[in-house]
Design a protein around this motif. Structure first.
Motif, PDB file in Angstrom:
ATOM      1  N   ALA A 121      -1.206   7.260  -1.379  1.00  0.00           N
ATOM      2  CA  ALA A 121      -2.177   6.242  -1.771  1.00  0.00           C
ATOM      3  C   ALA A 121      -1.514   5.158  -2.621  1.00  0.00           C
ATOM      4  N   ILE A 122      -2.144   3.988  -2.660  1.00  0.00           N
ATOM      5  CA  ILE A 122      -1.698   2.872  -3.492  1.00  0.00           C
ATOM      6  C   ILE A 122      -2.799   2.589  -4.506  1.00  0.00           C
ATOM      7  N   PHE A 123      -2.421   2.529  -5.762  1.00  0.00           N
ATOM      8  CA  PHE A 123      -3.382   2.300  -6.835  1.00  0.00           C
ATOM      9  C   PHE A 123      -3.426   0.808  -7.146  1.00  0.00           C
ATOM     10  N   ARG A 226      -8.177   3.371  -5.443  1.00  0.00           N
ATOM     11  CA  ARG A 226      -7.152   4.166  -4.766  1.00  0.00           C
ATOM     12  C   ARG A 226      -7.233   3.840  -3.275  1.00  0.00           C
ATOM     13  N   VAL A 227      -6.272   3.085  -2.776  1.00  0.00           N
ATOM     14  CA  VAL A 227      -6.319   2.574  -1.403  1.00  0.00           C
ATOM     15  C   VAL A 227      -5.534   3.498  -0.481  1.00  0.00           C
ATOM     16  N   LEU A 228      -6.192   3.964   0.573  1.00  0.00           N
ATOM     17  CA  LEU A 228      -5.589   4.900   1.531  1.00  0.00           C
ATOM     18  C   LEU A 228      -5.248   4.192   2.835  1.00  0.00           C
ATOM     19  N   ALA A 229      -4.577   4.936   3.732  1.00  0.00           N
ATOM     20  CA  ALA A 229      -4.034   4.350   4.961  1.00  0.00           C
ATOM     21  C   ALA A 229      -5.096   3.681   5.829  1.00  0.00           C
ATOM     22  N   GLY A 230      -6.343   4.113   5.779  1.00  0.00           N
ATOM     23  CA  GLY A 230      -7.377   3.530   6.631  1.00  0.00           C
ATOM     24  C   GLY A 230      -7.919   2.203   6.128  1.00  0.00           C
ATOM     25  N   ASP A 231      -7.539   1.801   4.925  1.00  0.00           N
ATOM     26  CA  ASP A 231      -8.066   0.563   4.356  1.00  0.00           C
ATOM     27  C   ASP A 231      -7.431  -0.659   5.032  1.00  0.00           C
ATOM     28  N   LEU A 236      -0.607  -4.267   4.088  1.00  0.00           N
ATOM     29  CA  LEU A 236      -0.188  -5.428   3.307  1.00  0.00           C
ATOM     30  C   LEU A 236       0.288  -4.984   1.922  1.00  0.00           C
ATOM     31  N   TYR A 237      -0.498  -4.127   1.275  1.00  0.00           N
ATOM     32  CA  TYR A 237      -0.129  -3.633  -0.048  1.00  0.00           C
ATOM     33  C   TYR A 237       1.191  -2.857   0.018  1.00  0.00           C
ATOM     34  N   LYS A 238       1.319  -2.033   1.042  1.00  0.00           N
ATOM     35  CA  LYS A 238       2.532  -1.230   1.196  1.00  0.00           C
ATOM     36  C   LYS A 238       3.764  -2.112   1.387  1.00  0.00           C
TER      37      LYS A 238
END
Length: 255
Positions: A121-123, A226-231, A236-238
């Motif tokens: 996840a990306i916070f 908390r952003v997960l792969a389906g968002d 873009l965040y990754k």
């Protein structure tokens, strides 16, 4: 003959006291510091804030000039008087930068870092950078954090020598440091956050991670939390976080 100073009504005094207390908390300054800046005795300020003495017009005007905000309904906000004698120049310990030279930094940013609790996840949250007229330096404030209790704010240091920007939180000697690059042509800033990871009970463990600041205007519909792969924003965040080590804007040594 000297005209007596006009006392404000009880209702006006209560409203002004509430606004002043809010500004003190927001700016992290003491009542003593505000009293000195407004050229008031601490006793006068304490009694007015405590409700044992109504605010007078003269006291209110001095507080408005010191805070740079209007405390009376319908009154125009005055220009703040810097409290440290530096005017629009930051103090030496923050790099002695001028406000004008760093105006490009002012604004809102989508802040990205890996989640400390979920490796996939990306916070994300929002960070505002703005000029603190009382203390004569840029400050940052976080918002829209999923873990609101850990929201941070602090000073911005920009020394000429390193070519980097430092976002410094210091609470009673406990420091969180973020070191980021000068902005890219698109305005993004990349670097490292060093902080403490909260564990069970009172256990705190030092941790470092990549962090990115992307101008809000660069992301059409930002996602916070908390952003997960389906968002919709996940890739873009990754890509922003991946750029930190690919460029590299920061180096992480293998364990």
């Amino acid at each position: 003959m000297q005209t007596p100073d006009k006392q404000l009504s009880d209702e006006q005094s209560r409203e002004i006291a509430a606004t002043v207390r809010e500004e003190l908390a927001r700016r992290r300054i003491s009542r003593q510091a505000l009293a000195e800046q407004a050229k008031l005795s601490i006793s006068t300020l304490e009694k007015a804030l405590g409700g044992s003495r109504p605010f007078t017009l003269a006291t209110t005007v001095r507080l408005e000039q010191a805070l740079g905000v209007s405390l009376r309904k319908g009154a125009e906000a005055p220009v703040a008087v810097p409290g440290n004698g530096h005017g629009d120049i930051a103090p030496d310990h923050l790099g002695a930068y001028s406000r004008r030279s760093m105006l490009w930094m002012e604004g809102a940013y989508v802040t990205l870092r890996p989640s400390f609790g979920d490796k996939d996840a990306i916070f994300t949250y929002r960070t505002e950078i703005a000029w603190d007229a009382i203390n004569s330096h840029f400050e940052f404030r976080e918002a829209d954090r999923e873990d609101a209790a850990y929201t941070q704010y602090g000073e911005v240091s920009v020394p000429n020598q390193s070519g980097h920007i430092y976002l410094i939180t210091n609470r009673h000697g406990q420091v969180r440091l973020i070191t980021i690059s000068r902005p890219t042509i698109a305005g993004e800033m990349y670097g490292i956050i060093t902080t403490l990871l909260a564990g069970r009970g009172s256990l705190l463990t030092p941790i470092a991670a990549p962090i990115a600041y992307v101008p809000m205007a660069r992301i059409a519909s930002p996602t916070f939390g908390r952003v997960l792969a389906g968002d919709a924003n996940y890739q873009l965040y990754k890509s922003h976080l991946q750029k930190i080590t690919d460029e590299p804007f920061a180096v992480f040594l293998p364990g």
